[in-house]
Scaffold this active site. Structure first.
Site, PDB file in Angstrom:
ATOM      1  N   HIS A 311      -5.186   3.437  -0.652  1.00 22.07           N
ATOM      2  CA  HIS A 311      -6.093   4.722  -0.683  1.00 22.07           C
ATOM      3  C   HIS A 311      -6.661   4.929   0.671  1.00 22.07           C
ATOM      4  O   HIS A 311      -6.761   3.893   1.572  1.00 22.07           O
ATOM      5  CB  HIS A 311      -7.099   4.321  -1.645  1.00 22.07           C
ATOM      6  N   ASP A 369      -4.060   6.154  -9.912  1.00 19.65           N
ATOM      7  CA  ASP A 369      -2.983   6.736 -10.606  1.00 19.65           C
ATOM      8  C   ASP A 369      -2.178   5.536 -11.150  1.00 19.65           C
ATOM      9  O   ASP A 369      -1.278   5.865 -12.048  1.00 19.65           O
ATOM     10  CB  ASP A 369      -2.207   7.488  -9.430  1.00 19.65           C
TER      11      ASP A 369
HETATM   12  C1  SDX Z   1      -5.355   9.983  -5.004  1.00 16.26           C
HETATM   13  O1  SDX Z   1      -8.150  11.049  -1.137  1.00 16.26           O
HETATM   14  C2  SDX Z   1      -8.520  10.868  -2.393  1.00 16.26           C
HETATM   15  O2  SDX Z   1      -9.691  10.566  -2.836  1.00 16.26           O
HETATM   16  C3  SDX Z   1      -7.353  11.024  -3.316  1.00 16.26           C
HETATM   17  C4  SDX Z   1      -7.597  10.444  -4.856  1.00 16.26           C
HETATM   18  C5  SDX Z   1      -8.842  11.591  -5.522  1.00 16.26           C
HETATM   19  O3  SDX Z   1      -9.108  11.118  -6.488  1.00 16.26           O
HETATM   20  O4  SDX Z   1      -8.658  12.420  -5.281  1.00 16.26           O
HETATM   21  O5  SDX Z   1      -8.194   9.021  -4.877  1.00 16.26           O
HETATM   22  C6  SDX Z   1      -6.481  10.473  -5.683  1.00 16.26           C
HETATM   23  O6  SDX Z   1      -4.666  10.671  -4.455  1.00 16.26           O
HETATM   24  C7  SDX Z   1      -4.966   8.578  -4.857  1.00 16.26           C
HETATM   25  C8  SDX Z   1      -3.886   8.020  -4.200  1.00 16.26           C
HETATM   26  C9  SDX Z   1      -2.575   8.333  -4.719  1.00 16.26           C
HETATM   27  N1  SDX Z   1      -1.264   8.160  -3.989  1.00 16.26           N
HETATM   28  C10 SDX Z   1      -0.475   7.090  -4.087  1.00 16.26           C
HETATM   29  O7  SDX Z   1      -0.761   6.188  -4.960  1.00 16.26           O
HETATM   30  C11 SDX Z   1       0.541   7.260  -3.528  1.00 16.26           C
HETATM   31  C12 SDX Z   1       0.941   5.766  -2.681  1.00 16.26           C
HETATM   32  N2  SDX Z   1      -0.221   5.338  -1.580  1.00 16.26           N
HETATM   33  C13 SDX Z   1       0.313   5.866  -0.332  1.00 16.26           C
HETATM   34  O8  SDX Z   1       0.969   6.926   0.068  1.00 16.26           O
HETATM   35  C14 SDX Z   1      -1.086   5.678   0.673  1.00 16.26           C
HETATM   36  O9  SDX Z   1      -1.482   4.605   0.300  1.00 16.26           O
HETATM   37  C15 SDX Z   1      -2.206   6.928   0.509  1.00 16.26           C
HETATM   38  C16 SDX Z   1      -1.466   8.102   0.994  1.00 16.26           C
HETATM   39  C17 SDX Z   1      -2.881   6.880  -0.892  1.00 16.26           C
HETATM   40  C18 SDX Z   1      -3.276   6.532   1.781  1.00 16.26           C
HETATM   41  O10 SDX Z   1      -2.624   6.502   2.991  1.00 16.26           O
HETATM   42  P1  SDX Z   1      -3.217   6.369   4.199  1.00 16.26           P
HETATM   43  O11 SDX Z   1      -4.679   6.112   4.116  1.00 16.26           O
HETATM   44  O12 SDX Z   1      -2.753   7.228   5.209  1.00 16.26           O
HETATM   45  O13 SDX Z   1      -2.703   4.915   4.640  1.00 16.26           O
HETATM   46  P2  SDX Z   1      -1.324   4.538   5.635  1.00 16.26           P
HETATM   47  O14 SDX Z   1      -0.406   5.387   5.159  1.00 16.26           O
HETATM   48  O15 SDX Z   1      -2.012   4.789   7.042  1.00 16.26           O
HETATM   49  O16 SDX Z   1      -0.925   3.052   5.158  1.00 16.26           O
HETATM   50  C19 SDX Z   1      -1.631   2.268   5.941  1.00 16.26           C
HETATM   51  C20 SDX Z   1      -0.412   1.141   5.830  1.00 16.26           C
HETATM   52  C21 SDX Z   1       0.931   1.582   6.311  1.00 16.26           C
HETATM   53  O17 SDX Z   1       1.597   0.374   6.871  1.00 16.26           O
HETATM   54  P3  SDX Z   1       1.937   0.224   8.454  1.00 16.26           P
HETATM   55  O18 SDX Z   1       2.207   1.444   9.034  1.00 16.26           O
HETATM   56  O19 SDX Z   1       0.374  -0.142   8.783  1.00 16.26           O
HETATM   57  O20 SDX Z   1       2.789  -0.938   8.488  1.00 16.26           O
HETATM   58  O21 SDX Z   1      -0.160   0.717   4.477  1.00 16.26           O
HETATM   59  C22 SDX Z   1       0.947   1.140   4.128  1.00 16.26           C
HETATM   60  C23 SDX Z   1       1.458   2.087   4.875  1.00 16.26           C
HETATM   61  O22 SDX Z   1       3.142   2.130   5.218  1.00 16.26           O
HETATM   62  N3  SDX Z   1       0.952   1.645   2.761  1.00 16.26           N
HETATM   63  C24 SDX Z   1       1.753   1.497   1.668  1.00 16.26           C
HETATM   64  C25 SDX Z   1       1.340   2.221   0.519  1.00 16.26           C
HETATM   65  N4  SDX Z   1       0.183   2.970   1.072  1.00 16.26           N
HETATM   66  C26 SDX Z   1       0.194   2.622   2.467  1.00 16.26           C
HETATM   67  N5  SDX Z   1       2.874   0.775   1.540  1.00 16.26           N
HETATM   68  C27 SDX Z   1       3.601   0.693   0.392  1.00 16.26           C
HETATM   69  N6  SDX Z   1       3.001   1.482  -0.722  1.00 16.26           N
HETATM   70  C28 SDX Z   1       1.983   1.900  -0.492  1.00 16.26           C
HETATM   71  N7  SDX Z   1       1.487   2.747  -1.740  1.00 16.26           N
END
Ligand code: SDX
Length: 434
Positions: A311, A369
């Site tokens: 998140h 989710d």
């Molecule tokens: C919702 O914003 C809100 O409030 C949203 C929400 C709401 O109520 O409105 O809470 C609803 O959208 C919840 C989130 C649902 N999405 C998912 O579950 C999809 C999977 N999650 C990711 O796509 C991700 O975690 C995000 C998009 C939610 C957040 O992404 P960020 O904050 O941009 O984090 P990032 O991509 O910079 O990640 C940091 C690191 C990265 O690794 P490195 O580059 O540091 O090596 O964490 C990794 C990412 O690759 N990472 C994940 C991951 N999420 C982040 N690796 C594996 N699986 C994941 N789910």
């Protein structure tokens, strides 16, 4: 919002004049630096793709503390509102008006919403233009936007009464439209809302009743759905809420703004994650396959993410995920599905991930989710409709934030700038010179 005694001073190593900027304090949470004079004073913009460090507005609706894993709606903790609080319509009243309703206010609000649940009879003809297998979110983007074609009497966004009526209409009609999208997809006739049922019971009725058999209300399942709606009602300035605010800042009507929010929520990184998380669990199939899947997630080249994890704000456990897991227990037990293999798989996947350095070091925890798909599937809701349920719930958050923005004296049309990295000015060459 109050002025901090501390100022921020931006100084430049090349000796350019420094710039002093005010800092504002909110009631809780991070302070903000007012950079509105930055461009005029320095000719420079800030650079913040994804708005990781940007407050786009001031708001009094929802507060999130990502480190503590805290979520407050108008100051009330989500775990109180969702567990021992009232129902979803009480939360709607709270988000819209800032305070919980007393008995009389609640009765009046429920009665008003109940009497707006029908949609114009001609709305049904919009559905006929869609393929039966259209994704429900495409149907909702279209039909919610189309509501504007019926309600010319409430499109003056500068009229508070119009804003109130539009908010009620959207909250009241979303369940009807979501249920219509479902009925259309399975070839069953649309079911009209009933005024003698609660908001969530009415939705289950419109989803699962047929002309041949009335849906028998199961209060445990209805309460579970109501809790799911409360957990999804609002969440500060997330992507879809920011979309609604940006659309609203141009003066677009509320139906168009909510349609824009639905479009944004559809993305798998946002609201589409619940659908993607369930598909992920079904693809993993069994606990034995978890290690191989986790290895794929760690392989950056795989593009595989652990859906329902991570998140932008929560760097601790999403409080909604805990409540959603509890709701899972309740619903599965009520339905005699406590041994549901997907639920067991999800809990084992969570346990393994939370002990794995890759996820721990990146502060990746289950979000709202991760479990919501399992409980919605148990309620009989098809996977493709999960995000539609999210949109149904989030409509009150979107419209509350939209109303707050419209009445905010500071609000202007949103118009971000950019760092341009393209070609400087050049002349168009004749065809034979290209
Ligand atoms: C919702 O914003 C809100 O409030 C949203 C929400 C709401 O109520 O409105 O809470 C609803 O959208 C919840 C989130 C649902 N999405 C998912 O579950 C999809 C999977 N999650 C990711 O796509 C991700 O975690 C995000 C998009 C939610 C957040 O992404 P960020 O904050 O941009 O984090 P990032 O991509 O910079 O990640 C940091 C690191 C990265 O690794 P490195 O580059 O540091 O090596 O964490 C990794 C990412 O690759 N990472 C994940 C991951 N999420 C982040 N690796 C594996 N699986 C994941 N789910």
């Amino acid at each position: 919002m109050t002025n901090s005694e501390t100022k921020a001073t931006l100084s430049f190593s090349d000796g350019s004049p420094s710039l002093e900027m005010p800092i504002y304090k909110g009631s809780i949470g991070p302070d903000v630096i007012d950079i509105r004079k930055l461009y005029g004073s320095t000719g420079m913009f800030t650079y913040d793709p994804g708005f990781m460090s940007t407050a786009a507005c001031n708001s009094s609706i929802t507060y999130i503390d990502g480190d503590k894993g805290e979520l407050l709606y108008r100051g009330y903790p989500i775990e109180q509102l969702a567990v021992n609080g009232g129902d979803f319509l009480e939360t709607c009243y709270l988000l819209l008006n800032g305070e919980l309703p007393n008995a009389a206010e609640k009765a009046n609000f429920v009665s008003t919403v109940t009497r707006h649940t029908m949609v114009h009879e001609q709305m049904q003809f919009f559905f006929r233009g869609f393929r039966r297998d259209a994704h429900p979110m495409s149907v909702l983007v279209g039909t919610v936007g189309a509501l504007a074609s019926f309600y010319h009497d409430s499109l003056d966004i500068n009229d508070e009464r119009h804003r109130e009526v539009s908010a009620i209409r959207l909250i009241a009609k979303m369940p009807t439209l979501v249920a219509m999208a479902y009925k259309y997809s399975i070839g069953q006739p649309f079911v009209y809302p009933r005024n003698d049922l609660s908001y969530s019971a009415n939705f289950m009725h419109m989803m699962f009743s047929t002309p041949c058999e009335e849906y028998k209300v199961n209060e445990v399942l209805v309460r579970a759905l109501d809790r799911i709606l409360i957990l999804h009602a609002d969440h500060e300035q997330n992507a879809s809420t920011s979309t609604v605010r940006l659309a609203g800042s141009s003066g677009a009507n509320p139906f168009a703004c909510i349609a824009a929010g639905i479009a944004c929520l559809w993305g798998p990184a946002h609201g589409g994650a619940n659908e993607a998380a369930l598909s992920m669990l079904e693809e993993i199939g069994s606990v034995d396959n978890i290690p191989e899947f986790i290895a794929q997630v760690k392989d950056k080249n795989s593009g595989v993410k652990l859906m329902g994890f991570g998140h932008r704000v929560y760097k601790n456990y999403d409080p909604r995920a805990k409540l959603m897991r509890e709701t899972c227990y309740e619903v599965l037990n009520e339905l005699g599905l406590q041994d549901d293999p997907l639920f067991k798989l999800a809990m084992e996947l969570e346990r393994i991930a939370l002990e794995d350095e890759y996820f721990v070091s990146r502060k990746l925890y289950p979000n709202v989710d991760f479990y919501s798909g399992i409980v919605q599937r148990a309620l009989g809701i098809p996977t493709a409709l999960f995000t539609g349920i999210f949109a149904l719930a989030r409509t009150v958050g979107w419209i509350s934030q939209w109303k707050e923005m419209i009445s905010d004296p500071e609000q202007k049309i949103g118009r971000p700038r950019q760092l341009f990295v393209g070609s400087p000015r050049r002349d168009v060459p004749p065809m034979d010179k290209r």
